[in-house]
Motif scaffolding. Sequence first.
Motif, PDB file in Angstrom:
ATOM      1  N   LEU A   1      28.128  24.688  72.796  1.00  0.00           N
ATOM      2  CA  LEU A   1      27.142  24.307  71.563  1.00  0.00           C
ATOM      3  C   LEU A   1      27.856  24.565  70.471  1.00  0.00           C
ATOM      4  CD1 LEU A   1      24.354  24.281  70.592  1.00  0.00           C
ATOM      5  CD2 LEU A   1      24.359  26.773  70.786  1.00  0.00           C
ATOM      6  N   PHE A   2      28.545  25.549  70.182  1.00  0.00           N
ATOM      7  CA  PHE A   2      29.587  26.102  69.114  1.00  0.00           C
ATOM      8  C   PHE A   2      30.615  24.892  68.684  1.00  0.00           C
ATOM      9  CE2 PHE A   2      27.367  30.158  69.750  1.00  0.00           C
ATOM     10  CZ  PHE A   2      26.658  30.430  68.480  1.00  0.00           C
TER      11      PHE A   2
ATOM     12  N   LEU B   1      25.985   9.285  66.904  1.00  0.00           N
ATOM     13  CA  LEU B   1      26.415  10.673  67.318  1.00  0.00           C
ATOM     14  C   LEU B   1      25.339  11.492  68.217  1.00  0.00           C
ATOM     15  CD1 LEU B   1      26.964  12.516  63.773  1.00  0.00           C
ATOM     16  CD2 LEU B   1      28.271  12.687  65.939  1.00  0.00           C
ATOM     17  N   ILE B   2      23.882  10.747  68.445  1.00  0.00           N
ATOM     18  CA  ILE B   2      22.723  11.125  69.095  1.00  0.00           C
ATOM     19  C   ILE B   2      23.174  10.671  70.631  1.00  0.00           C
ATOM     20  CG2 ILE B   2      20.426  11.239  69.832  1.00  0.00           C
ATOM     21  CD1 ILE B   2      19.880  11.097  66.660  1.00  0.00           C
TER      22      ILE B   2
ATOM     23  N   ILE C   1      24.457  19.102  69.769  1.00  0.00           N
ATOM     24  CA  ILE C   1      23.303  19.812  68.995  1.00  0.00           C
ATOM     25  C   ILE C   1      23.670  20.003  67.494  1.00  0.00           C
ATOM     26  CG2 ILE C   1      21.687  21.410  68.714  1.00  0.00           C
ATOM     27  CD1 ILE C   1      21.543  21.478  71.931  1.00  0.00           C
ATOM     28  N   LEU C   2      24.528  20.932  67.393  1.00  0.00           N
ATOM     29  CA  LEU C   2      25.006  21.267  66.195  1.00  0.00           C
ATOM     30  C   LEU C   2      25.902  20.166  65.311  1.00  0.00           C
ATOM     31  CD1 LEU C   2      26.273  25.041  66.909  1.00  0.00           C
ATOM     32  CD2 LEU C   2      24.243  24.103  65.525  1.00  0.00           C
ATOM     33  N   ALA C   3      26.527  19.185  66.080  1.00  0.00           N
ATOM     34  CA  ALA C   3      27.120  18.302  65.522  1.00  0.00           C
ATOM     35  C   ALA C   3      26.454  17.523  64.717  1.00  0.00           C
ATOM     36  CB  ALA C   3      27.969  17.261  66.742  1.00  0.00           C
TER      37      ALA C   3
ATOM     38  N   PRO D   1      32.041  16.476  63.748  1.00  0.00           N
ATOM     39  CA  PRO D   1      31.788  15.815  62.374  1.00  0.00           C
ATOM     40  C   PRO D   1      32.860  15.945  61.521  1.00  0.00           C
ATOM     41  CG  PRO D   1      29.755  17.145  62.856  1.00  0.00           C
ATOM     42  CD  PRO D   1      30.953  17.680  63.797  1.00  0.00           C
ATOM     43  N   PHE D   2      33.561  17.212  61.217  1.00  0.00           N
ATOM     44  CA  PHE D   2      34.525  17.571  60.435  1.00  0.00           C
ATOM     45  C   PHE D   2      35.874  16.926  60.680  1.00  0.00           C
ATOM     46  CE2 PHE D   2      31.544  20.837  59.565  1.00  0.00           C
ATOM     47  CZ  PHE D   2      31.397  20.936  58.019  1.00  0.00           C
ATOM     48  N   PHE D   3      35.751  16.509  62.195  1.00  0.00           N
ATOM     49  CA  PHE D   3      36.928  15.889  62.661  1.00  0.00           C
ATOM     50  C   PHE D   3      36.807  14.115  62.513  1.00  0.00           C
ATOM     51  CE2 PHE D   3      37.211  13.931  67.030  1.00  0.00           C
ATOM     52  CZ  PHE D   3      38.327  13.072  66.918  1.00  0.00           C
ATOM     53  N   PHE D   4      35.496  13.859  62.806  1.00  0.00           N
ATOM     54  CA  PHE D   4      35.527  12.406  62.751  1.00  0.00           C
ATOM     55  C   PHE D   4      35.202  11.685  61.666  1.00  0.00           C
ATOM     56  CE2 PHE D   4      33.016   8.560  64.030  1.00  0.00           C
ATOM     57  CZ  PHE D   4      33.948   7.820  64.809  1.00  0.00           C
ATOM     58  N   VAL D   5      34.222  12.301  60.937  1.00  0.00           N
ATOM     59  CA  VAL D   5      33.798  11.401  59.635  1.00  0.00           C
ATOM     60  C   VAL D   5      34.913  11.285  58.462  1.00  0.00           C
ATOM     61  CG1 VAL D   5      32.367  11.733  57.669  1.00  0.00           C
ATOM     62  CG2 VAL D   5      31.309  12.204  59.980  1.00  0.00           C
TER      63      VAL D   5
END
Length: 511
Positions: free
Chosen positions: A373-374, A153-154, A320-322, A380-384
């Motif tokens: 940013l938003f 992710l980073i 960042i928020l991800a 994450p709610f899509f990928f994980v």
Amino acid sequence: MSSASSSAPAPLTGNMLWAAALVLAAANFMVVLDTTIANVSVPNIAGGLAVSSSQGTYVITSYAVAEAITVPLTGWLAARLGTVRLFVGSMLLFGLFSVLCGLAGSLETLVLFRVLQGLAGGPLMPMSQTLLLRIFPKEKAGAAIGLWSMTTLIAPIMGPILGGTLCDQASWPWIFFINTPIALGCGYLGWKLLKRYESKTEKLRIDTVGLALLMVWVASLQLMLDKGKELDWFASPLIVALAIAALIGFAAFMIWELTEANPIVNLRVFRHRGYWASVLTISLAFGSFFGATVLTPQWLQGYMGYTATQAGYATAMSGILAVMVAPLAAQLSTRVDPRRLVFCGVMWLGCVTLYRSFSSTDMGFWQVALPLLFQGLGMPFFFVPLTGLAMASVEPEEMASAAGLMSFMRTLSGAFATSLVTTSWDDKASYNHAELVGMLDSGGGALRALTNSGLSSATAYGVMEQTLQGQSIMLATNQIFWLSGLSFVIAACAIWLAPKPGRVADTSQAH
């Protein structure tokens, strides 16, 4: 990957464990970083090699396609060479080809070395994950996957920032040179720390026909998409030949893989409705995301006056928020119907992208950066949960094949989307320019005002042309964002084609 020896060595402990974990995490970080580090560097590379920005995107697509092709080969390579030898060898080759990328003096040689770099880097993501699970005690497997996921992710966040800074402070070859010390260090330490975990080697037969057909249709289609605009599409015999090769190659590949006993890509996993719906969703959504991510820095640098560093910071905002909400997404994915999480995450990405389709040329940095940013909240709610849903839809013995195929499709969709977006952007800008020419100053008032202010006729025409070009590009950029947003919405709806999962999958094999 190949199974370890029955008398597998004990997991590492203490400082040795964390040293080896950092080596593996750094390897994964470096390979994922290289998928985005070139995004903000395309204008610099194009300028340095005297090619157009659309040709400069070959640097991104060539790497992605080569990496995607290697992923299905990882299991066979690990069985033939050994897991640790494959990891170390890939690491050293990645470093070598990175140096050659930096030394390239023409676009052709740079693309060649990027292909070789992608082929070397492909096995490193799944191998780093496999070895992390091997060196950690079973009770700490969650920490191993967490470490691997965080680097995954980073790295895309750091890519644009690092790429922009290196281009502005040094020069574009340094986005490749920076890999070399990391690759050499990880290769050396990886062998010292991990050689006891080497797996047994087996002489497995490879599906050479399937591999050849895969390379033919993927390479033909990618070349067609990359070169189409430059050669006036189907007016060119080469484009026609590539289209025919891609079509026939794809049909032959499908027939061969579905009838081969040990296929290079196990297409039979598509018989599971939950799996093919998940792959369809991730292909549409990731293609939309990656295409818009490649377009943004080109637009900012080429037409909004941003430096590569500023474009890098703006683009990296999406991560960042991800990173911050990823742990929450992981927890919820085991408690809530993952289809709801995926729908909400992808729909959020679509809504933000549609909002971005109302951009204008007088926007400031934060007006560009805040939507990005938003947007990160949805990633994450899509990928994980989508990965978990896909793996829960297949049989346990099919998970490795399913994970590899999903990774292949995700990477390939990003490469195809990059070509389609850059080609469509140029086409739409040309169309918009032609449309606006007929509307601009039809009465001649603006031209008279400019010449009356002291400008010569030639200068006045130049000012008007510059304004016209800027608005044409802005309209084209908004049109691409609108299409990307629409693709996200379609992807969000596609997830409901999957049935509700009856079990929670172990996603440790999903690269």
